[in-house]
Design an enzyme around this catalytic site. Structure first.
Site, mmCIF file in Angstrom:
data_model
loop_
_atom_site.group_PDB
_atom_site.id
_atom_site.type_symbol
_atom_site.label_atom_id
_atom_site.label_comp_id
_atom_site.label_asym_id
_atom_site.label_seq_id
_atom_site.Cartn_x
_atom_site.Cartn_y
_atom_site.Cartn_z
ATOM 1 N N GLU A 34 35.110 34.478 49.394
ATOM 2 C CA GLU A 34 36.263 34.775 48.555
ATOM 3 C C GLU A 34 35.857 35.822 47.532
ATOM 4 O OE1 GLU A 34 39.486 32.263 46.124
ATOM 5 O OE2 GLU A 34 38.016 31.104 47.275
ATOM 6 N N ASP A 64 32.157 47.567 47.110
ATOM 7 C CA ASP A 64 33.477 47.110 46.683
ATOM 8 C C ASP A 64 34.112 48.271 45.948
ATOM 9 O OD1 ASP A 64 35.120 44.575 46.795
ATOM 10 O OD2 ASP A 64 35.467 45.249 44.738
#
Ligand code: ITT
Length: 456
Positions: A34, A64
């Protein structure tokens, strides 16, 4: 060189392979995790940790990334992939972005890429890359992926999706972040750094670069010139009154100011750990323990030098005020304090060559000179610091701020030149002028040889 990359995004894999040719890029989908961190670094670390478990002793990386739009308060940000909801849907994301920006004038935005690395010993590192630009009124182009058709990088009139892969990679957030990754991991044909029982050593060149970056070596030569200008004022008046200036003390004061400046830089990185994650301490290039030692060493060295050359009480007062101003500036980021630091450098120089410099041999005259020059220094650096806000996101502004900081050397040289012309009888000042000119050459040399450490 094998690099395991935690992603399921094939576009990222393609770009990473293009930007890091020669690396063996091995994709590994970190399923079931997650990405719930509040920032890019947190999510990149979640992803890379998930695969590092499986590839112990190897280099692992996660990217990211996302788009931050100013008018939307930084959105979509970490939610870029799923801006329009689950599952990730690029056309829906782009449509929602355009809808949310309807009628908005300020469409400035930036792409951010954060790469988290785990080295073969398990040590973690994080680097960032940014690309500033703005959001177009409508989509254009078919290259790239995600928000590329909507993003126009600064200095271009085409979207990322209208640029070739090479053009995009040369300026993109990912290109910039991966350039840092390449420096840390080492060139592909260079063997991986050896792993010892204590852990892996980063390659020596990046580590040296990290220290040079921490101490912003390109800016360091601008410091002694302040002290020399302050000292020159005192020397003029001492020499006029028939006194003997002490040049060893002047050099000591200059060195002590450099150490105090270095102390301020390390301290600044500690204070800014949460906001500027690209600096060598927060991004892990320099360990917190080593940086603490360096910070203590710098202020300790300033005191030792001051004591060794026997600097006078006024210098100690100036140095103490300088220390306090540095601490206050780092914690408040109030630009006048940064200016004041430079003004106080002049006071430290003024206090160095003779004792007591005030009210003894030359009365108020010298103080008036000092006040005028220190005020010019303070205001100049105050203005540059004020202007520099937001430079991290704007490479062009960063370049201009760098040039303006370097401009202080021209100010120092001009002041020394004025003194030489006004007081030709003071032969002792000529070496100071030459020292200033040498400083300027050093500054140029550093900038050319070490552009990567020239951040202001
Ligand atoms: P992984 O987490 O598996 O790596 P992801 O696509 O979910 O893949 P992120 O969570 O990092 O990756 O989200 C990044 C999103 O930001 C991506 O899906 C795009 O919408 C956008 N993005 C990032 N870099 C981009 C680029 O170079 N061009 C266009 N859009 C980009």
């Amino acid at each position: 060189m094998k690099l395991f990359v935690a992603t399921h995004n094939q576009h990222k894999i393609r770009e990473i392979s293009q930007i890091l040719p020669g690396f063996e890029i091995v994709p590994d989908d970190p399923e079931g995790i997650e990405e719930n961190a509040p920032d890019f670094a947190g999510n990149a670390l979640i992803k890379v940790r998930a695969i590092a478990e499986k590839h112990k002793g190897e280099w692992c990386m996660a990217d990211d990334s996302g788009l931050e739009v100013k008018a939307l308060g930084g959105a979509p940000g970490v939610h870029s992939a799923r801006y329009a909801g689950e599952p990730s849907n690029t056309p829906a994301n782009n449509a929602l972005l355009l809808k949310n920006l309807e009628g908005v004038k300020d469409r400035s935005a930036r792409f951010t890429c954060c790469c988290a690395l785990v080295d073969p010993s398990g040590e973690e590192l994080v680097v960032h890359g940014h690309c500033p630009g703005h959001i177009a009124e409508k989509a254009a182009g078919v290259e790239g992926f995600g928000y590329d058709p909507l993003f126009i990088p600064n200095g271009y009139d085409k979207s990322f999706a209208e640029l070739s892969a090479d053009e995009k990679n040369a300026i993109s957030h990912r290109g910039r972040a991966l350039e840092k990754v390449r420096e840390i991991v080492g060139a592909p044909d260079v063997p991986a750094p050896s792993t010892s029982a204590e852990g892996a050593q980063a390659p020596s060149t990046p580590r040296l670069m990290a220290w040079l970056k921490l101490f912003r070596v390109v800016n360091l030569p601008t410091v002694p010139g302040d002290v020399l200008v302050g000292a020159a004022i005192a020397i003029i008046f001492v020499a006029r009154a028939g006194g003997e200036p002490d040049f060893v003390k002047v050099l000591g004061a200059a060195l002590a100011s450099v150490f105090l400046y270095m102390f301020g830089l390390v301290d600044n990185d500690f204070v800014g750990m949460k906001t500027d994650k690209d600096r060598p301490i927060p991004n892990g290039e320099i360990s917190i323990g080593a940086a603490r030692v360096a910070r203590m060493f710098c202020w300790g060295a300033a005191i030792v030098v001051g004591a060794m050359v026997g600097l006078y009480p006024l210098w100690w007062v100036g140095a103490f005020l300088l220390f306090v101003s540095i601490e206050l500036y780092n914690r408040t980021k109030w630009s006048p304090l940064m200016g004041l630091c430079r003004g106080l450098n002049l006071l430290c120089g003024f206090a160095a060559p003779c004792f007591p410099p005030i009210g003894h041999s030359f009365g108020l005259d010298a103080l008036e000179y000092l006040a005028v020059f220190a005020a010019v220094w303070t205001i100049y650096i105050w203005a540059v610091t004020w202007y520099s806000s937001g430079e991290e996101e704007d490479p062009e502004k960063k370049r201009r701020v760098g040039a303006l900081v370097g401009g202080i050397v021209y100010l120092q040289l001009t002041a020394l030149l004025i003194f030489t012309l006004m007081f030709p009888q003071v032969a002792a000042m000529r070496p100071l002028l030459i020292a200033g000119a040498v400083m300027l050459i050093f500054l140029r040399l550093f900038k050319t040889v070490l552009p990567k450490v020239s951040t202001s």
